[in-house]
Enzyme design. Structure first.
Site, PDB file in Angstrom:
ATOM      1  N   LYS A 109       0.894  -1.167  -0.126  1.00 11.56           N
ATOM      2  CA  LYS A 109      -0.010   0.025  -0.091  1.00 11.56           C
ATOM      3  C   LYS A 109       0.896   1.277   0.028  1.00 11.56           C
ATOM      4  O   LYS A 109       0.349   2.096  -0.268  1.00 11.56           O
ATOM      5  CB  LYS A 109      -1.081   0.054   1.196  1.00 11.56           C
ATOM      6  CG  LYS A 109      -2.029  -0.983   1.131  1.00 11.56           C
ATOM      7  CD  LYS A 109      -2.971  -1.107   1.888  1.00 11.56           C
ATOM      8  CE  LYS A 109      -4.132  -1.933   1.568  1.00 11.56           C
ATOM      9  NZ  LYS A 109      -3.861  -3.431   1.677  1.00 11.56           N
TER      10      LYS A 109
HETATM   11  C1  LIG Z   1      -4.554  -4.550   0.842  1.00 12.02           C
HETATM   12  C2  LIG Z   1      -3.788  -5.522   0.717  1.00 12.02           C
HETATM   13  C3  LIG Z   1      -4.096  -6.788  -0.082  1.00 12.02           C
HETATM   14  C4  LIG Z   1      -5.252  -6.721  -1.214  1.00 12.02           C
HETATM   15  O1  LIG Z   1      -4.933  -5.609  -1.933  1.00 12.02           O
HETATM   16  P1  LIG Z   1      -6.244  -5.139  -2.995  1.00 12.02           P
HETATM   17  O2  LIG Z   1      -5.791  -4.045  -3.601  1.00 12.02           O
HETATM   18  O3  LIG Z   1      -7.234  -4.683  -1.763  1.00 12.02           O
HETATM   19  O4  LIG Z   1      -7.035  -6.194  -3.669  1.00 12.02           O
HETATM   20  C5  LIG Z   1      -3.252  -7.812  -0.153  1.00 12.02           C
HETATM   21  N1  LIG Z   1      -2.220  -8.099   0.731  1.00 12.02           N
HETATM   22  C6  LIG Z   1      -1.699  -7.248   1.607  1.00 12.02           C
HETATM   23  C7  LIG Z   1      -0.529  -7.682   2.375  1.00 12.02           C
HETATM   24  C8  LIG Z   1      -2.477  -5.916   1.567  1.00 12.02           C
HETATM   25  O5  LIG Z   1      -1.845  -5.034   2.503  1.00 12.02           O
END
Ligand SMILES: *Cc1c(COP(=O)(O)O)cnc(C)c1O
Length: 455
Positions: A109
């Protein structure tokens, strides 16, 4: 580039307006009015660094920010990454793992939220405005959002989390940030309670307006856009193969939707392997065309414990031939009946191979990757890797996106591989640091009063 809503009620927004709006005001999601085909430019982009490539890939979607200013903003966004490549590609038993976790909070993120922080800051300064971000988190999003805006003038951030229900590491990643503009609120309740508080306060439109409240959730177009970049980056790292497949651990459909956009832009990406945990609404959809809500189950890959994926509507819009009326009708049907079906799932539908992974398979995957290849994967990455191996075509390179550093999920990794050494220096460094949080009752009036007193 101009932006419009998937439900047809908003159009003609500039990029900056789309970023500041977040969720479209008609309840839909904002998408660009067209998707540029960049295939003729790919040859020019060879050899660029990650931030330089990011600036090139994103530029056609911007328009209302000066090019040099935008480029500098992008370069700044990736300064806090600990790896010189930003996102290195690592060969693990023939599957190429793209490590997206070298940012400040060790989850993918950061790739989008470091950029969004810079972008907010730039737009607010230009317009001489302030922004008060209100968010709720069960884990990764809160710390990445805080890291994106800490210390930035004109921005305050209020992050709610359920008291005692995030992992101790995740809580520390938030509460050790002592900048004046950061407010961590531990709520006496569950994550759902936090989300309900958030909704209640956002629904008070006059409060929202008076206090310039904004969100950082994954429906912001800028987040998707920043994630498109690493699909291009991967292709260059792979030495520009004729085609390649990518397995994506999926929750809110933001990460994998960015891959869809990259393919629409002309990147020779063949298949997107959509990997879910036992919360498999998306896996079921791409197998059957039926989108049906289930109960949220708590799994060992918690960032993917999602039933209704907030970015799914963007995909749906394109699948329905960019028809906003059909898109709104589908979403309304889903809203009232908890279930909606695509009449003829053709076209973009088969760009995806979707599958679900159980908790037991996730643990086995973590174990197997460690025993066979001496690589430590976090549970989300392990979900993707399991399906990368299962759906791999020996003639086509297979990439798996690694979405978090294993040390963030040390409990699950320890369960899978008892006694394994699993640390990251920046997480270890948080131990013993001063923390700050405010405990708040699960009451919208109390929350509003807290915000009022600080703005
Ligand atoms: C947010 C997140 C995801 C999922 O990603 P999306 O874009 O919501 O599909 C997967 N793995 C981790 C570690 C995350 O923080």
């Amino acid at each position: 580039m101009k932006y419009r809503s998937t439900r047809g009620g908003v159009s003609g927004l500039t990029f900056s307006q789309a970023v500041m709006m977040g969720l479209a005001s008609d309840g839909g999601l904002l998408v660009p009015e067209s998707i540029p085909d960049v295939s003729a430019r790919l040859a020019d982009w060879q050899g660029l660094s990650y931030p330089e490539l990011a600036s090139q890939v994103m530029s056609p979607f911007v328009g209302d920010i000066d090019q040099t200013v935008f480029k500098n903003l992008v370069l700044t966004s990736y300064k806090n990454f600990q790896h010189p490549d930003v996102a290195p590609l690592v060969n693990v038993g023939g599957v190429q793992i793209l490590e997206l976790f070298h940012g400040p909070t060790l989850a993918f993120k950061d790739i989008a939220l470091q950029f969004l922080g810079e972008l907010f800051s730039h737009i607010l300064t230009e317009q001489d405005k302030v922004l008060n971000i209100l968010g709720a988190t069960s884990g990764d999003t809160g710390s990445a959002a805080i890291a994106g805006v800490r210390g930035k003038p004109g921005i305050r951030i209020f992050i709610m989390f359920p008291d005692g229900r995030t992992s101790p590491i995740q809580e520390r990643q938030m509460t050790t940030v002592l900048d004046d503009n950061v407010f961590n609120l531990s709520i006496d309740g569950s994550f759902d309670d936090c989300q309900n508080l958030l909704k209640t306060v956002f629904n008070d439109l006059s409060f929202k307006e008076t206090y310039a409240l904004g969100a950082v959730n994954s429906v912001n177009w800028a987040r998707v856009l920043a994630q498109v970049v690493y699909y291009f980056w991967t292709w260059f790292q792979l030495k520009q193969p004729a085609e390649f497949d990518v397995a994506v651990p999926t929750g809110n459909f933001g990460n994998i939707f960015a891959g869809f956009i990259a393919k629409r832009m002309g990147l020779p990406l063949r298949k997107l392997v959509l990997a879910t945990n036992e919360n498999d609404i998306l896996a079921r959809f791409f197998q059957s065309g039926v989108y049906e809500r289930g109960e949220v189950r708590f799994s060992n890959s918690p960032a993917m414990d999602i039933q209704v994926a907030s970015n799914f509507e963007r995909y749906l819009f394109y699948q329905l031939g960019e028809n906003a009326i059909d898109c709104a009708a589908f979403m309304n049907r889903f809203q009232t009946e908890q279930c909606a079906e695509l009449a003829q799932p053709e076209g973009f539908f088969d760009w995806f191979t979707a599958d679900a992974v159980t908790d037991a398979e996730t643990l086995k995957s973590i174990q197997g990757i460690w025993r066979e290849f001496n690589y430590l994967a976090d549970p989300h990455t392990a979900v993707g890797f399991h399906l990368a191996q299962k759906h791999r075509d020996p003639n086509v390179p297979m990439v798996c996106l690694a979405t978090a550093h294993p040390a963030k999920f040390d409990d699950t990794v320890e369960t899978a591989i008892p006694g394994v050494t699993n640390h990251h220096p920046s997480l270890d460094a948080l131990l013993g640091l001063q923390t700050r949080k405010t405990a708040i009752k699960d009451d919208p009036e109390v929350l509003k009063e807290f915000i009022r007193a600080r703005c």
